[in-house]
Write a protein that holds these residues in place. Structure first.
Motif, PDB file in Angstrom:
ATOM      1  N   ALA A 103       4.209   0.039  -6.613  1.00 19.94           N
ATOM      2  CA  ALA A 103       3.294   0.067  -5.474  1.00 19.94           C
ATOM      3  C   ALA A 103       2.247  -1.029  -5.669  1.00 19.94           C
ATOM      4  CB  ALA A 103       2.613   1.415  -5.354  1.00 19.94           C
ATOM      5  N   VAL A 104       1.906  -1.705  -4.583  1.00 19.34           N
ATOM      6  CA  VAL A 104       0.831  -2.697  -4.594  1.00 19.34           C
ATOM      7  C   VAL A 104      -0.329  -2.075  -3.820  1.00 19.34           C
ATOM      8  CG1 VAL A 104       0.123  -5.018  -3.932  1.00 19.34           C
ATOM      9  CG2 VAL A 104       2.483  -4.598  -4.670  1.00 19.34           C
ATOM     10  N   ILE A 105      -1.420  -1.807  -4.521  1.00 20.02           N
ATOM     11  CA  ILE A 105      -2.558  -1.097  -3.945  1.00 20.02           C
ATOM     12  C   ILE A 105      -3.675  -2.093  -3.660  1.00 20.02           C
ATOM     13  CG2 ILE A 105      -4.190   0.796  -4.278  1.00 20.02           C
ATOM     14  CD1 ILE A 105      -2.142   1.557  -6.668  1.00 20.02           C
ATOM     15  N   THR A 106      -4.126  -2.125  -2.416  1.00 22.38           N
ATOM     16  CA  THR A 106      -5.256  -2.962  -2.019  1.00 22.38           C
ATOM     17  C   THR A 106      -6.474  -2.053  -1.938  1.00 22.38           C
ATOM     18  OG1 THR A 106      -3.753  -4.333  -0.724  1.00 22.38           O
ATOM     19  CG2 THR A 106      -6.115  -4.568  -0.293  1.00 22.38           C
ATOM     20  N   ILE A 107      -7.474  -2.354  -2.760  1.00 24.18           N
ATOM     21  CA  ILE A 107      -8.695  -1.545  -2.825  1.00 24.18           C
ATOM     22  C   ILE A 107      -9.807  -2.325  -2.136  1.00 24.18           C
ATOM     23  CG2 ILE A 107     -10.346  -0.418  -4.358  1.00 24.18           C
ATOM     24  CD1 ILE A 107      -8.014  -0.398  -6.458  1.00 24.18           C
ATOM     25  N   TYR A 108     -10.507  -1.632  -1.225  1.00 23.75           N
ATOM     26  CA  TYR A 108     -11.569  -2.279  -0.448  1.00 23.75           C
ATOM     27  C   TYR A 108     -12.940  -1.943  -1.029  1.00 23.75           C
ATOM     28  CZ  TYR A 108      -7.719  -2.817   2.803  1.00 23.75           C
ATOM     29  OH  TYR A 108      -6.509  -3.137   3.372  1.00 23.75           O
ATOM     30  N   GLU A 109     -13.957  -2.705  -0.613  1.00 21.02           N
ATOM     31  CA  GLU A 109     -15.336  -2.533  -1.090  1.00 21.02           C
ATOM     32  C   GLU A 109     -15.870  -1.121  -0.831  1.00 21.02           C
ATOM     33  OE1 GLU A 109     -17.625  -4.590  -2.627  1.00 21.02           O
ATOM     34  OE2 GLU A 109     -16.177  -6.203  -2.880  1.00 21.02           O
ATOM     35  N   ASP A 110     -15.456  -0.491   0.276  1.00 23.23           N
ATOM     36  CA  ASP A 110     -15.959   0.852   0.596  1.00 23.23           C
ATOM     37  C   ASP A 110     -15.158   1.957  -0.098  1.00 23.23           C
ATOM     38  OD1 ASP A 110     -13.625   0.708   2.011  1.00 23.23           O
ATOM     39  OD2 ASP A 110     -14.499   1.233   3.947  1.00 23.23           O
ATOM     40  N   ARG A 111     -14.393   1.595  -1.120  1.00 20.47           N
ATOM     41  CA  ARG A 111     -13.603   2.510  -1.964  1.00 20.47           C
ATOM     42  C   ARG A 111     -12.453   3.182  -1.222  1.00 20.47           C
ATOM     43  NH1 ARG A 111     -18.015   5.440  -5.917  1.00 20.47           N
ATOM     44  NH2 ARG A 111     -18.722   3.524  -6.889  1.00 20.47           N
ATOM     45  N   THR A 112     -12.022   2.603  -0.132  1.00 20.73           N
ATOM     46  CA  THR A 112     -10.802   3.070   0.509  1.00 20.73           C
ATOM     47  C   THR A 112      -9.665   2.195   0.001  1.00 20.73           C
ATOM     48  OG1 THR A 112     -11.125   1.617   2.409  1.00 20.73           O
ATOM     49  CG2 THR A 112     -11.990   3.870   2.586  1.00 20.73           C
ATOM     50  N   PHE A 113      -8.439   2.576   0.287  1.00 19.83           N
ATOM     51  CA  PHE A 113      -7.301   1.815  -0.217  1.00 19.83           C
ATOM     52  C   PHE A 113      -6.107   1.929   0.720  1.00 19.83           C
ATOM     53  CE2 PHE A 113      -6.902   6.089  -1.855  1.00 19.83           C
ATOM     54  CZ  PHE A 113      -5.560   6.394  -1.662  1.00 19.83           C
ATOM     55  N   ASP A 114      -5.238   0.964   0.626  1.00 19.50           N
ATOM     56  CA  ASP A 114      -3.933   0.960   1.279  1.00 19.50           C
ATOM     57  C   ASP A 114      -2.932   0.610   0.193  1.00 19.50           C
ATOM     58  OD1 ASP A 114      -4.912   1.354   3.863  1.00 19.50           O
ATOM     59  OD2 ASP A 114      -5.215  -0.793   4.176  1.00 19.50           O
ATOM     60  N   PHE A 115      -1.694   1.048   0.363  1.00 22.65           N
ATOM     61  CA  PHE A 115      -0.690   0.609  -0.596  1.00 22.65           C
ATOM     62  C   PHE A 115       0.648   0.384   0.080  1.00 22.65           C
ATOM     63  CE2 PHE A 115      -0.454   5.216  -0.715  1.00 22.65           C
ATOM     64  CZ  PHE A 115       0.897   5.503  -0.809  1.00 22.65           C
ATOM     65  N   ILE A 116       1.428  -0.504  -0.527  1.00 18.72           N
ATOM     66  CA  ILE A 116       2.757  -0.861  -0.039  1.00 18.72           C
ATOM     67  C   ILE A 116       3.743  -0.516  -1.142  1.00 18.72           C
ATOM     68  CG2 ILE A 116       4.239  -2.761   0.712  1.00 18.72           C
ATOM     69  CD1 ILE A 116       1.613  -4.253   1.461  1.00 18.72           C
ATOM     70  N   LEU A 117       4.817   0.171  -0.781  1.00 20.28           N
ATOM     71  CA  LEU A 117       5.862   0.489  -1.747  1.00 20.28           C
ATOM     72  C   LEU A 117       6.879  -0.635  -1.784  1.00 20.28           C
ATOM     73  CD1 LEU A 117       6.455   4.253  -0.903  1.00 20.28           C
ATOM     74  CD2 LEU A 117       5.082   3.293  -2.735  1.00 20.28           C
ATOM     75  N   LYS A 118       7.356  -0.950  -2.962  1.00 21.54           N
ATOM     76  CA  LYS A 118       8.375  -1.983  -3.150  1.00 21.54           C
ATOM     77  C   LYS A 118       9.696  -1.312  -3.531  1.00 21.54           C
ATOM     78  CE  LYS A 118       5.621  -5.590  -2.776  1.00 21.54           C
ATOM     79  NZ  LYS A 118       5.825  -6.644  -1.819  1.00 21.54           N
ATOM     80  N   GLN A 119      10.738  -2.112  -3.682  1.00 22.63           N
ATOM     81  CA  GLN A 119      12.025  -1.601  -4.155  1.00 22.63           C
ATOM     82  C   GLN A 119      11.940  -1.383  -5.664  1.00 22.63           C
ATOM     83  OE1 GLN A 119      14.736  -0.869  -2.243  1.00 22.63           O
ATOM     84  NE2 GLN A 119      13.459  -1.349  -0.485  1.00 22.63           N
ATOM     85  N   ALA A 120      12.834  -0.550  -6.183  1.00 22.23           N
ATOM     86  CA  ALA A 120      12.882  -0.304  -7.627  1.00 22.23           C
ATOM     87  C   ALA A 120      13.141  -1.619  -8.363  1.00 22.23           C
ATOM     88  CB  ALA A 120      13.974   0.707  -7.936  1.00 22.23           C
ATOM     89  N   PRO A 121      12.682  -1.747  -9.620  1.00 26.84           N
ATOM     90  CA  PRO A 121      12.927  -2.970 -10.384  1.00 26.84           C
ATOM     91  C   PRO A 121      14.429  -3.248 -10.517  1.00 26.84           C
ATOM     92  CG  PRO A 121      11.298  -1.614 -11.483  1.00 26.84           C
ATOM     93  CD  PRO A 121      11.850  -0.799 -10.353  1.00 26.84           C
ATOM     94  N   ALA A 122      14.788  -4.525 -10.575  1.00 27.65           N
ATOM     95  CA  ALA A 122      16.198  -4.919 -10.654  1.00 27.65           C
ATOM     96  C   ALA A 122      16.889  -4.301 -11.867  1.00 27.65           C
ATOM     97  CB  ALA A 122      16.301  -6.437 -10.701  1.00 27.65           C
ATOM     98  N   SER A 123      16.198  -4.262 -12.996  1.00 27.90           N
ATOM     99  CA  SER A 123      16.810  -3.700 -14.207  1.00 27.90           C
ATOM    100  C   SER A 123      17.140  -2.222 -14.023  1.00 27.90           C
ATOM    101  CB  SER A 123      15.880  -3.901 -15.407  1.00 27.90           C
ATOM    102  OG  SER A 123      14.626  -3.293 -15.164  1.00 27.90           O
ATOM    103  N   GLU A 124      16.276  -1.487 -13.334  1.00 31.84           N
ATOM    104  CA  GLU A 124      16.541  -0.064 -13.076  1.00 31.84           C
ATOM    105  C   GLU A 124      17.754   0.106 -12.163  1.00 31.84           C
ATOM    106  OE1 GLU A 124      14.945   2.705 -14.288  1.00 31.84           O
ATOM    107  OE2 GLU A 124      13.749   1.395 -15.556  1.00 31.84           O
ATOM    108  N   LEU A 125      17.874  -0.740 -11.155  1.00 35.04           N
ATOM    109  CA  LEU A 125      19.008  -0.657 -10.238  1.00 35.04           C
ATOM    110  C   LEU A 125      20.315  -0.999 -10.948  1.00 35.04           C
ATOM    111  CD1 LEU A 125      17.385  -2.311  -7.084  1.00 35.04           C
ATOM    112  CD2 LEU A 125      17.855   0.113  -7.444  1.00 35.04           C
ATOM    113  N   ILE A 126      20.274  -1.988 -11.839  1.00 38.90           N
ATOM    114  CA  ILE A 126      21.477  -2.360 -12.596  1.00 38.90           C
ATOM    115  C   ILE A 126      21.875  -1.230 -13.540  1.00 38.90           C
ATOM    116  CG2 ILE A 126      22.356  -3.951 -14.365  1.00 38.90           C
ATOM    117  CD1 ILE A 126      20.632  -6.147 -12.965  1.00 38.90           C
ATOM    118  N   LYS A 127      20.892  -0.659 -14.246  1.00 37.89           N
ATOM    119  CA  LYS A 127      21.196   0.456 -15.157  1.00 37.89           C
ATOM    120  C   LYS A 127      21.807   1.624 -14.399  1.00 37.89           C
ATOM    121  CE  LYS A 127      17.177   0.965 -17.119  1.00 37.89           C
ATOM    122  NZ  LYS A 127      16.068   1.334 -18.005  1.00 37.89           N
TER     123      LYS A 127
END
Length: 140
Positions: free
Chosen positions: A56-80
Motif C-alpha cells: 500500500a502507498v499511503i499519502t499522509i496530509y498535514e491535517d493528519r488525514t490519509f489516503d492509500f492506494i493498493l498495489k499488486q502483490a510483489p513479483a516474487s510472491e506471485l512466482i512462488k
C-alpha cells in the motif's frame, strides 16, 4: 483548495491482517495518523485477497488525514505461488529451486502490468524473468 501532503509511506502487509504492531505502527506512528483507522480500512479492502502480501502507498496530509492506494502483490510472491515454493534459493546462480513456464510468466505479467514500468507484456515478462532468475527459478 488541495490538502498539503506531509509524507508518502509505502508498506507491505498480509491481506486482511494489518494491525497496529510493527511494521504498520512503526511506519505510521511518527506521522500522527490514526493507525487503527488505516488498519480497519486496509483489512476491509484486502479481505478478498487473504493469503497474499499486498503493498500500500499511503499519502499522509498535514491535517493528519490519509489516503492509500493498493498495489499488486510483489513479483516474487506471485512466482512462488505459481510454482508452489516456500522461498527462493539462497544461492540462485548455483542452486535452482524450481521451474516456471512461459505461460505462467505471461499470466503473472498480465496481472502485474499496472505496477510495472513496461510498455507491453513481452517487456513485463523480461522483468519477471529477471526476478525469477534471482530467486533460483528456471524458465522453460
Amino acid at each position: 483548495m488541495a490538502k498539503k501532503v506531509k509524507a508518502v509511506v509505502k508498506i507491505q502487509c498480509d491481506a486482511g491482517k494489518a494491525n497496529p504492531a510493527p511494521p504498520v505502527g512503526t511506519a505510521l506512528g511518527p506521522h500522527g495518523i490514526a493507525i487503527m483507522d488505516f488498519c480497519n480500512q486496509y483489512n476491509e479492502q484486502t479481505r478478498s485477497l487473504m493469503g497474499q502480501v499486498i503493498p500500500a502507498v499511503i499519502t499522509i496530509y498535514e491535517d493528519r488525514t490519509f489516503d492509500f492506494i493498493l498495489k499488486q502483490a510483489p513479483a516474487s510472491e506471485l512466482i512462488k505461488k505459481a510454482i508452489g515454493l516456500d522461498k527462493g534459493s539462497g544461492v540462485p546462480n548455483k542452486q535452482k529451486v524450481g521451474k516456471i513456464t512461459r505461460a505462467q510468466l505471461r499470466t503473472i505479467a498480465e496481472q502485474k502490468m499496472p505496477d510495472l514500468n513496461a510498455l507491453d507484456i513481452d517487456a513485463a515478462m523480461k522483468i519477471l524473468a529477471g526476478t525469477a532468475k534471482q530467486m533460483g527459478v528456471e524458465i522453460e
